[in-house]
Design a protein around this motif. Structure first.
Motif, PDB file in Angstrom:
ATOM      1  N   LEU A  79     -59.377 -14.716 -10.998  1.00  0.00           N
ATOM      2  CA  LEU A  79     -58.316 -14.258 -11.894  1.00  0.00           C
ATOM      3  C   LEU A  79     -56.993 -14.137 -11.153  1.00  0.00           C
ATOM      4  O   LEU A  79     -55.940 -14.564 -11.649  1.00  0.00           O
ATOM      5  CB  LEU A  79     -58.700 -12.917 -12.517  1.00  0.00           C
ATOM      6  CG  LEU A  79     -59.818 -12.954 -13.559  1.00  0.00           C
ATOM      7  CD1 LEU A  79     -60.248 -11.537 -13.940  1.00  0.00           C
ATOM      8  CD2 LEU A  79     -59.369 -13.728 -14.796  1.00  0.00           C
ATOM      9  N   PHE A  80     -57.040 -13.552  -9.960  1.00  0.00           N
ATOM     10  CA  PHE A  80     -55.805 -13.410  -9.189  1.00  0.00           C
ATOM     11  C   PHE A  80     -55.240 -14.772  -8.815  1.00  0.00           C
ATOM     12  O   PHE A  80     -54.025 -15.012  -8.904  1.00  0.00           O
ATOM     13  CB  PHE A  80     -56.040 -12.592  -7.918  1.00  0.00           C
ATOM     14  CG  PHE A  80     -54.898 -12.704  -6.945  1.00  0.00           C
ATOM     15  CD1 PHE A  80     -53.736 -11.984  -7.155  1.00  0.00           C
ATOM     16  CD2 PHE A  80     -54.966 -13.573  -5.861  1.00  0.00           C
ATOM     17  CE1 PHE A  80     -52.654 -12.121  -6.292  1.00  0.00           C
ATOM     18  CE2 PHE A  80     -53.895 -13.712  -4.996  1.00  0.00           C
ATOM     19  CZ  PHE A  80     -52.737 -12.977  -5.202  1.00  0.00           C
ATOM     20  N   SER A  81     -56.116 -15.689  -8.354  1.00  0.00           N
ATOM     21  CA  SER A  81     -55.651 -16.992  -7.894  1.00  0.00           C
ATOM     22  C   SER A  81     -54.945 -17.767  -8.999  1.00  0.00           C
ATOM     23  O   SER A  81     -53.881 -18.359  -8.780  1.00  0.00           O
ATOM     24  CB  SER A  81     -56.830 -17.815  -7.365  1.00  0.00           C
ATOM     25  OG  SER A  81     -57.382 -17.222  -6.221  1.00  0.00           O
ATOM     26  N   VAL A  82     -55.537 -17.761 -10.194  1.00  0.00           N
ATOM     27  CA  VAL A  82     -54.922 -18.481 -11.311  1.00  0.00           C
ATOM     28  C   VAL A  82     -53.586 -17.838 -11.681  1.00  0.00           C
ATOM     29  O   VAL A  82     -52.584 -18.529 -11.896  1.00  0.00           O
ATOM     30  CB  VAL A  82     -55.873 -18.509 -12.529  1.00  0.00           C
ATOM     31  CG1 VAL A  82     -55.169 -19.111 -13.741  1.00  0.00           C
ATOM     32  CG2 VAL A  82     -57.128 -19.310 -12.198  1.00  0.00           C
ATOM     33  N   TRP A  83     -53.563 -16.506 -11.743  1.00  0.00           N
ATOM     34  CA  TRP A  83     -52.303 -15.810 -12.039  1.00  0.00           C
ATOM     35  C   TRP A  83     -51.239 -16.122 -10.984  1.00  0.00           C
ATOM     36  O   TRP A  83     -50.088 -16.435 -11.316  1.00  0.00           O
ATOM     37  CB  TRP A  83     -52.544 -14.293 -12.081  1.00  0.00           C
ATOM     38  CG  TRP A  83     -51.266 -13.513 -12.223  1.00  0.00           C
ATOM     39  CD1 TRP A  83     -50.613 -13.201 -13.371  1.00  0.00           C
ATOM     40  CD2 TRP A  83     -50.465 -12.977 -11.149  1.00  0.00           C
ATOM     41  NE1 TRP A  83     -49.456 -12.504 -13.101  1.00  0.00           N
ATOM     42  CE2 TRP A  83     -49.340 -12.356 -11.749  1.00  0.00           C
ATOM     43  CE3 TRP A  83     -50.602 -12.972  -9.767  1.00  0.00           C
ATOM     44  CZ2 TRP A  83     -48.353 -11.721 -10.983  1.00  0.00           C
ATOM     45  CZ3 TRP A  83     -49.621 -12.346  -9.005  1.00  0.00           C
ATOM     46  CH2 TRP A  83     -48.520 -11.733  -9.607  1.00  0.00           C
ATOM     47  N   PHE A  84     -51.616 -16.056  -9.717  1.00  0.00           N
ATOM     48  CA  PHE A  84     -50.672 -16.295  -8.628  1.00  0.00           C
ATOM     49  C   PHE A  84     -50.127 -17.722  -8.683  1.00  0.00           C
ATOM     50  O   PHE A  84     -48.909 -17.941  -8.539  1.00  0.00           O
ATOM     51  CB  PHE A  84     -51.374 -16.048  -7.287  1.00  0.00           C
ATOM     52  CG  PHE A  84     -50.484 -16.234  -6.083  1.00  0.00           C
ATOM     53  CD1 PHE A  84     -49.765 -15.174  -5.574  1.00  0.00           C
ATOM     54  CD2 PHE A  84     -50.384 -17.479  -5.457  1.00  0.00           C
ATOM     55  CE1 PHE A  84     -48.939 -15.334  -4.463  1.00  0.00           C
ATOM     56  CE2 PHE A  84     -49.567 -17.656  -4.348  1.00  0.00           C
ATOM     57  CZ  PHE A  84     -48.849 -16.580  -3.855  1.00  0.00           C
ATOM     58  N   ARG A 119     -49.952 -19.747 -11.226  1.00  0.00           N
ATOM     59  CA  ARG A 119     -49.132 -19.982 -12.420  1.00  0.00           C
ATOM     60  C   ARG A 119     -47.804 -19.238 -12.347  1.00  0.00           C
ATOM     61  O   ARG A 119     -46.745 -19.820 -12.583  1.00  0.00           O
ATOM     62  CB  ARG A 119     -49.897 -19.531 -13.669  1.00  0.00           C
ATOM     63  CG  ARG A 119     -51.091 -20.390 -14.015  1.00  0.00           C
ATOM     64  CD  ARG A 119     -50.691 -21.730 -14.608  1.00  0.00           C
ATOM     65  NE  ARG A 119     -50.059 -21.573 -15.899  1.00  0.00           N
ATOM     66  CZ  ARG A 119     -49.035 -22.300 -16.343  1.00  0.00           C
ATOM     67  NH1 ARG A 119     -48.519 -23.234 -15.568  1.00  0.00           N
ATOM     68  NH2 ARG A 119     -48.526 -22.107 -17.547  1.00  0.00           N
ATOM     69  N   ARG A 120     -47.832 -17.946 -12.026  1.00  0.00           N
ATOM     70  CA  ARG A 120     -46.644 -17.106 -12.126  1.00  0.00           C
ATOM     71  C   ARG A 120     -45.774 -17.113 -10.880  1.00  0.00           C
ATOM     72  O   ARG A 120     -44.556 -16.954 -10.974  1.00  0.00           O
ATOM     73  CB  ARG A 120     -47.060 -15.656 -12.437  1.00  0.00           C
ATOM     74  CG  ARG A 120     -47.863 -15.496 -13.718  1.00  0.00           C
ATOM     75  CD  ARG A 120     -47.090 -16.003 -14.910  1.00  0.00           C
ATOM     76  NE  ARG A 120     -47.864 -15.838 -16.148  1.00  0.00           N
ATOM     77  CZ  ARG A 120     -47.467 -16.294 -17.320  1.00  0.00           C
ATOM     78  NH1 ARG A 120     -46.323 -16.962 -17.420  1.00  0.00           N
ATOM     79  NH2 ARG A 120     -48.222 -16.124 -18.408  1.00  0.00           N
ATOM     80  N   GLN A 124     -51.702 -16.648  -0.830  1.00  0.00           N
ATOM     81  CA  GLN A 124     -52.886 -16.543  -1.678  1.00  0.00           C
ATOM     82  C   GLN A 124     -54.134 -16.281  -0.853  1.00  0.00           C
ATOM     83  O   GLN A 124     -54.957 -15.419  -1.190  1.00  0.00           O
ATOM     84  CB  GLN A 124     -53.059 -17.823  -2.489  1.00  0.00           C
ATOM     85  CG  GLN A 124     -54.179 -17.762  -3.515  1.00  0.00           C
ATOM     86  CD  GLN A 124     -54.430 -19.109  -4.163  1.00  0.00           C
ATOM     87  OE1 GLN A 124     -55.276 -19.865  -3.729  1.00  0.00           O
ATOM     88  NE2 GLN A 124     -53.687 -19.405  -5.225  1.00  0.00           N
ATOM     89  N   LEU A 161     -58.999 -21.743 -20.799  1.00  0.00           N
ATOM     90  CA  LEU A 161     -57.639 -21.458 -20.374  1.00  0.00           C
ATOM     91  C   LEU A 161     -56.648 -22.448 -20.964  1.00  0.00           C
ATOM     92  O   LEU A 161     -55.516 -22.077 -21.296  1.00  0.00           O
ATOM     93  CB  LEU A 161     -57.558 -21.502 -18.832  1.00  0.00           C
ATOM     94  CG  LEU A 161     -58.257 -20.346 -18.105  1.00  0.00           C
ATOM     95  CD1 LEU A 161     -58.192 -20.539 -16.599  1.00  0.00           C
ATOM     96  CD2 LEU A 161     -57.639 -19.006 -18.483  1.00  0.00           C
ATOM     97  N   HIS A 173     -53.579 -21.409 -23.216  1.00  0.00           N
ATOM     98  CA  HIS A 173     -52.247 -21.840 -22.797  1.00  0.00           C
ATOM     99  C   HIS A 173     -51.523 -22.542 -23.936  1.00  0.00           C
ATOM    100  O   HIS A 173     -50.311 -22.369 -24.149  1.00  0.00           O
ATOM    101  CB  HIS A 173     -52.358 -22.750 -21.582  1.00  0.00           C
ATOM    102  CG  HIS A 173     -51.048 -23.240 -21.060  1.00  0.00           C
ATOM    103  ND1 HIS A 173     -50.077 -22.384 -20.595  1.00  0.00           N
ATOM    104  CD2 HIS A 173     -50.528 -24.498 -20.934  1.00  0.00           C
ATOM    105  CE1 HIS A 173     -49.027 -23.080 -20.191  1.00  0.00           C
ATOM    106  NE2 HIS A 173     -49.282 -24.356 -20.388  1.00  0.00           N
TER     107      HIS A 173
END
Length: 355
Positions: free
Chosen positions: A105-110, A112-113, A276, A350, A354
């Protein structure tokens, strides 16, 4: 000469200078009494050479052979007299999966954002493990393969570099290479034991691919070797020279992933990958401390088991340092299996969200 035979020989000949560089790096690290000298020495020298523009060759099929060797070695860690708390193992496996979900979850958020990557790139670059399988799956997506490959390579580099200080902080793990005599370097198993180990490698590689196991060349031989050692058919281990060579090839495999890149061209990708990787490592450390406090399992083993990715590398470290390789390997096998099963469903979900 038959083309089928000639091509592997040509590839091996072209790889020899890279292997020599790795051996020199490993030898210097061993002489300096660095922790994990053959692995880290080879990795450091080839990574530096790659980033300086030196053209290095990948081990190619040689790495596949080394994965089989590591799998056979890992199987020898499972013995009939093994003792362990089954409940602690099951609890640890559950916590590991929870930590993996948090990392994902963190990796995808990081990605993307913060790094502003596409959804496909963020997902495949953020998977905490199974780099070979993930890269293969990314080929059929719209992911930026260069970013995916670089992110995983940087993560493995950071993890391996972080192991010595982390395990030194644990306190009860000795990282200093033990003195090995010439007789020990030259030791070989008996012909019968060598036959058992070779059979485990060949049959395991075939079975792993037949069963479509994740990282089949690693876990297939590990399963067959485990069966042989648990049943007492053999108690053989591999010679120190072969273990050192396996470490060198794995170290080189990490270093050559940076070939063809320059710091100027990929500076942003490298910085994002490092950030990351460090945060994922912190999540793994917190989870490892938690399971250690909850169940009393070895903190060193939990750290290696929870680190996000690099199953061959981290399993080899556990084996080389004698840090419960059976425990570490079991965790990485479960993580990779779950990730490969869940990844297509997660990508589909996702993408829908999206859109």
């Amino acid at each position: 000469m038959n083309t089928t035979i000639a091509q592997p020989l040509i590839a091996l000949w072209r790889f020899l200078p890279t292997l020599a560089l790795g051996l020199i790096g490993g030898g210097i690290a061993y002489w300096l009494r660095m922790p994990l000298p053959w692995l880290l020495g080879a990795m450091i020298t080839t990574t530096a050479a790659s980033l300086m523009g030196v053209r290095l060759r990948s081990p190619g099929r040689g790495r596949k052979g080394v994965l089989v060797v590591i799998g056979v070695m890992l199987g020898s860690a499972f013995t009939a007299d093994m003792s362990g708390d089954l409940l602690a193992w099951l609890t640890s496996l559950a916590i590991m999966l929870l930590a993996t979900a948090v990392m994902m979850l963190f990796s995808v958020w990081f990605s993307r954002r913060v790094a502003h990557h596409s959804m496909d790139t963020a997902l495949y670059a953020g998977v905490p493990g199974g780099v070979s399988a993930v890269t293969g799956m990314a080929l059929d997506s719209n992911a930026d393969l260069r970013v995916v490959g670089m992110t995983h390579a940087v993560r493995i580099l950071i993890l391996l570099a972080a192991i010595p200080p982390l395990l030194s902080g644990v306190g009860h793990v000795s990282l200093q290479p033990t003195g090995t005599s010439l007789a020990q370097w030259l030791w070989l198993p008996s012909p019968m034991d060598a036959a058992w180990l070779a059979g485990a490698g060949v049959l395991g590689a075939w079975l792993g691919q037949r069963l479509h196991l994740p990282n089949a060349l690693l876990f297939g031989p590990a399963l067959i070797s485990t069966g042989l050692h648990l049943t007492g058919l053999t108690h053989a281990s591999l010679p120190p020279s072969l273990i050192a060579l396996a470490q060198v090839v794995i170290g080189v495999s990490v270093g050559v992933r940076f070939a063809g890149t320059s710091l100027a061209e990929v500076r942003n990708t490298l910085v994002m990958g490092i950030l990351q990787a460090v945060i994922l490592l912190l999540i793994a450390i917190v989870a490892a401390w938690g399971i250690h406090a909850l169940t009393g399992v070895s903190l060193a083993a939990a750290l290696l088991a929870y680190m996000p990715g690099g199953a061959p590398e981290l399993s080899l470290v556990a084996l080389s340092l004698g840090i419960d390789p059976a425990f570490v390997t079991s965790h990485h096998l479960l993580r990779i299996t779950v990730l490969i099963l869940v990844l297509p469903l997660l990508l589909h979900y996702l993408q829908r969200v999206h859109v």
